[in-house]
Design an enzyme around this catalytic site. Structure first.
Site, PDB file in Angstrom:
ATOM      1  N   TYR A 226       0.834  -1.192   0.000  1.00 15.64           N
ATOM      2  CA  TYR A 226       0.000   0.000   0.000  1.00 15.64           C
ATOM      3  C   TYR A 226       0.881   1.258   0.000  1.00 15.64           C
ATOM      4  O   TYR A 226       2.106   1.177   0.007  1.00 15.64           O
ATOM      5  CB  TYR A 226      -0.964  -0.035   1.185  1.00 15.64           C
ATOM      6  CG  TYR A 226      -1.984  -1.141   1.098  1.00 15.64           C
ATOM      7  CD1 TYR A 226      -2.826  -1.243  -0.009  1.00 15.64           C
ATOM      8  CD2 TYR A 226      -2.112  -2.097   2.105  1.00 15.64           C
ATOM      9  CE1 TYR A 226      -3.765  -2.265  -0.109  1.00 15.64           C
ATOM     10  CE2 TYR A 226      -3.035  -3.124   2.015  1.00 15.64           C
ATOM     11  CZ  TYR A 226      -3.869  -3.201   0.909  1.00 15.64           C
ATOM     12  OH  TYR A 226      -4.784  -4.218   0.809  1.00 15.64           O
ATOM     13  N   ARG A 274       2.311  -1.011  10.954  1.00 16.15           N
ATOM     14  CA  ARG A 274       2.271  -2.326  10.305  1.00 16.15           C
ATOM     15  C   ARG A 274       3.339  -2.311   9.227  1.00 16.15           C
ATOM     16  O   ARG A 274       3.261  -1.523   8.281  1.00 16.15           O
ATOM     17  CB  ARG A 274       0.904  -2.602   9.681  1.00 16.15           C
ATOM     18  CG  ARG A 274       0.809  -4.043   9.117  1.00 16.15           C
ATOM     19  CD  ARG A 274      -0.077  -4.837   9.993  1.00 16.15           C
ATOM     20  NE  ARG A 274       0.112  -6.253   9.893  1.00 16.15           N
ATOM     21  CZ  ARG A 274      -0.832  -7.101   9.445  1.00 16.15           C
ATOM     22  NH1 ARG A 274      -1.968  -6.637   8.986  1.00 16.15           N
ATOM     23  NH2 ARG A 274      -0.628  -8.391   9.477  1.00 16.15           N
ATOM     24  N   CYS A 404      -7.823 -21.627   3.473  1.00 12.91           N
ATOM     25  CA  CYS A 404      -8.466 -21.959   2.195  1.00 12.91           C
ATOM     26  C   CYS A 404      -8.617 -20.742   1.291  1.00 12.91           C
ATOM     27  O   CYS A 404      -8.950 -20.886   0.111  1.00 12.91           O
ATOM     28  CB  CYS A 404      -9.822 -22.600   2.437  1.00 12.91           C
ATOM     29  SG  CYS A 404     -11.065 -21.476   3.133  1.00 12.91           S
TER      30      CYS A 404
END
Length: 708
Positions: A226, A274, A404
């Protein structure tokens, strides 16, 4: 097992946190269309705070309404009028003793240009139309329904949208590799100095609003490719001014934001970051490209000097997504060595994710000093009570995330439908608002569930939790249904977690599961059920019209894997390159067979989610699997098959075995039988409509919620 370290209180800046469980940021699209916090958002986060999470870091929150729109249903702190709604949401979480930090985000070149364009236009109407957002949602949904499908499938519109949409912004004019990401192509605009200063102010103003809302801190999203990371990374930052070149220059944008936030919010207001510590371009054959751990350590040290209170570590990005949002084959705690390298370099708390699925794994990471806080993202989608169950010693009742990727696939597919993300194993995820009023109204009435696959076990659990007397009848000796084929390809053992956890949770809720059961009208009548749920699944099929399809060496890939067929040094043909087809090819490839795949479409994996494609296709290609596209298998002969190409050519690959992965039909014969026994009958999962695990559990949830 006692998880002493996991439930020891800690401190991040001035935040006293009751344990070491942190819900890290996930954009799941649960806010309102106008960027405000609403009831769906509150119910979603409240479920996790009630589940004993110590610190929640919000999903991505935008700082403006134009270039910064990352998701349609995303919280915005780009407007003063949204502060009060966030305050009300945070107050709910604080009542449960959970700290709450808002992650400020700008997608930069990873934005979908259509979002910024659409929301820029939407804002205009707000000024002139009363009750505007009540009208805007259904109109926007209809507009996106018309626009998005052709954009997905039409290369001409792909090209056209580059010119009609507002360009994405970035550190420099370096476009994203849309082939690797599955995103729409878009123009990229390199930010000017003036635009950089405006964005810095927008980040700072957003942080002030977050503080006014009563939140406990902010986190800057400098990860996953980002905008902030686009400045940090030499892949996307080709600038030649004071914001590019050296590491200090590439960090300048973020450092100026941090400095401005400290001045505006006060030095004691916690700021976290982050941070991607390695972009892992080496894993896609691009060695020496992007950020690596060595530079990640230097960035971490400089951020500590800038006064941030904690680092929330991640890695990868949109062009290397399988190291950001890991698929099923990635082992637990695989990031530990990278995390430890950062922890040893700084003296501030380290939060980190990294396929942490079991409380025992989390406890060991803390005990070994790898990190200070356990970051959980997808595990808290699958089970919002992960921490509570660990604390109470009920680990066998945790629904573990199996990787998944249904959550991320559904996020992208649902976004333009203005619907939130979904979890394959938790049908209530992001839909807590729809199911929160379900009452314990079963009153001991008998319900029979036929089938112990994912849909049957979900139905059994939910009905038993509502005080119905539930009996599950399963014809096999074990639970799991078709998951007992899905767990056979290499590195798919986490599928066993899904089977075990679904079974354990159904039993814990009070359901009785009987195995090796023959179900017919007589046996159902003996049980005298108030309602019957038919969850008999689906059956992969071999097309009967193809000459030679009746040979013993011809079967479905699912049947072959479920029966654990072992062969070696054979010529194998797999028909169909969807997920099951690619997994079938991998299954036999690893047994030292020569594999050919036949696909009628022009491309391998039609409709396959991009991360599954990049997980499986490279391995097959590297192991010399042959791919025949725009091709149709027309005949199966002794030792070879006949394949007809779209251009009219004929190919005859060798074939000792042929495996079909090209279709599944519902198995629902017992629906009519059940209707002879009682009037309250529903079919769920593949018995109702063939689909994925997500379809199985969500249809079970929807159907059983209607049983009154």
């Amino acid at each position: 097992m006692e998880y002493k370290n996991l439930f020891t209180p800690g401190k991040i800046g001035n935040m006293e946190i009751k344990n070491r469980v942190v819900m890290t940021s996930m954009g799941v699209d649960v806010a309102e269309l106008n960027g405000k916090v609403g009831e769906r958002w509150i119910d979603y986060y409240e479920a996790r705070s009630k589940g004993e999470v110590g610190l929640i870091i919000s999903g991505i929150v935008r700082v403006n309404e134009t270039s910064g729109v990352g998701l349609p249903m995303q919280v915005s702190m780009g407007r003063d009028k949204n502060v009060e709604s966030l305050r009300k949401g945070v107050e709910v979480l604080h009542k449960n003793g959970t700290k709450f930090v808002v992650q400020l985000h700008h997608a930069g070149r990873q934005n979908e240009a259509i979002l910024g364009t659409t929301w820029g236009l939407l804002e205009l109407g707000e000024k002139f139309v009363p009750h505007y957002w009540d009208i805007a949602r259904p109109l926007t949904k209809k507009l996106l329904d018309v626009i998005v499908p052709p954009m997905n499938n039409n290369p001409v519109i792909h090209e056209l949208q580059k010119y009609i949409m507002v360009p994405d912004v970035s550190a420099s004019k370096v476009p994203l590799n849309t082939a690797r990401t599955g995103m729409f192509p878009a123009r990229v605009h390199a930010l000017t100095i003036l635009e950089i200063k405006l964005l810095e102010k927008q980040f700072i103003d957003a942080a002030v609003r977050v503080k006014e809302a009563g939140c406990d801190g902010v986190e800057l999203h400098a990860s996953h490719g980002y905008l902030l990371q686009q400045f940090l990374s030499p892949v996307s930052n080709h600038r030649h001014d004071r914001y590019g070149g050296s590491l200090e220059n590439r960090m300048r944008f973020m450092l100026e934001i941090i400095e401005g936030m400290k001045k505006a919010c006060g030095p004691d207001f916690p700021i976290l970051v982050r941070l991607t510590i390695d972009e892992f371009y080496n894993t896609i054959g691009e060695d020496g490209k992007g950020l690596t751990i060595d530079e990640g350590i230097l960035i971490a040290k400089r951020l500590e000097q800038a006064g941030i209170v904690a680092l929330d570590l991640s890695c990868g990005g949109y062009e290397t997504p399988n190291h950001t949002v890991e698929p099923m084959n990635i082992p637990e705690a695989w990031r530990a060595s990278y995390v430890r390298a950062i922890k040893e370099a700084v003296n501030i708390p380290i939060i980190a994710v990294g396929v942490i699925r079991n409380p025992a794994t989390a406890e060991k990471l803390l005990q070994d000093g790898v990190q200070d806080y356990i970051g959980l993202a997808r595990p808290l989608l699958a089970d919002p009570e992960w921490a509570l169950k660990a604390k109470e010693g009920r680990t066998d009742e945790i629904q573990r995330c199996i990787g998944c990727l249904a959550c991320f696939q559904s996020l992208f597919e649902n976004a333009f439908k203005l619907e939130p993300a979904q979890c394959a194993l938790n049908p209530k995820c992001c839909r807590e608002i729809e199911y929160k009023d379900l009452k314990k109204d079963g009153n001991g009435r008998k319900v029979v569930v036929i089938g112990a696959g994912p849909s049957g076990l979900t139905a059994a659990r939910e009905l038993a939790a509502r005080d119905f007397d539930v009996t599950v009848l399963e014809k096999a000796a074990t639970a799991g249904g078709q998951l007992n084929a899905a767990n056979k390809p290499p590195h798919k053992d986490k599928m066993n977690w899904a089977i075990n956890d679904l079974e354990n949770r159904a039993k814990a809720a009070g359901a009785k599961i009987l195995y090796k059961q023959k179900v017919d009208e007589e046996s159902l009548k003996k049980l005298a059920p108030y309602a019957i749920v038919v969850a008999t699944g689906g059956k992969a099929v071999v097309p009967g019209k193809i000459p030679g399809a009746d040979k013993k060496t011809v079967m479905t890939g699912s049947d072959a894997m479920q029966n654990e067929l072992k062969i070696s040094d054979k010529d194998v043909v797999v028909v169909g390159t969807g997920l099951t087809g690619l997994e079938t090819a991998e299954y036999f490839m690893t047994q030292d067979n020569r594999v050919t795949m036949v696909e009628m479409q022009e491309k391998i994996g039609p409709g396959l989610y991009v991360q599954h494609y990049y997980d499986l296709y490279p391995k097959l290609y590297e192991n010399h699997v042959m791919f025949l596209t725009s091709a149709k298998l027309t005949e199966i002969n002794d030792g070879f098959v006949t394949v007809e190409t779209k251009s009219g050519g004929i190919i005859k690959p060798k074939a000792d075995y042929v495996f079909f992965a090209a279709g599944v039909r519902p198995v629902n014969d017992l629906v009519e039988v059940a209707k002879k026994v009682c009037s309250n009958v529903v079919a769920v999962g593949d018995a109702e409509k063939v689909g994925t695990i997500l379809n199985a559990t969500s249809t079970a949830m929807q159907a059983t919620a209607k049983i009154k």
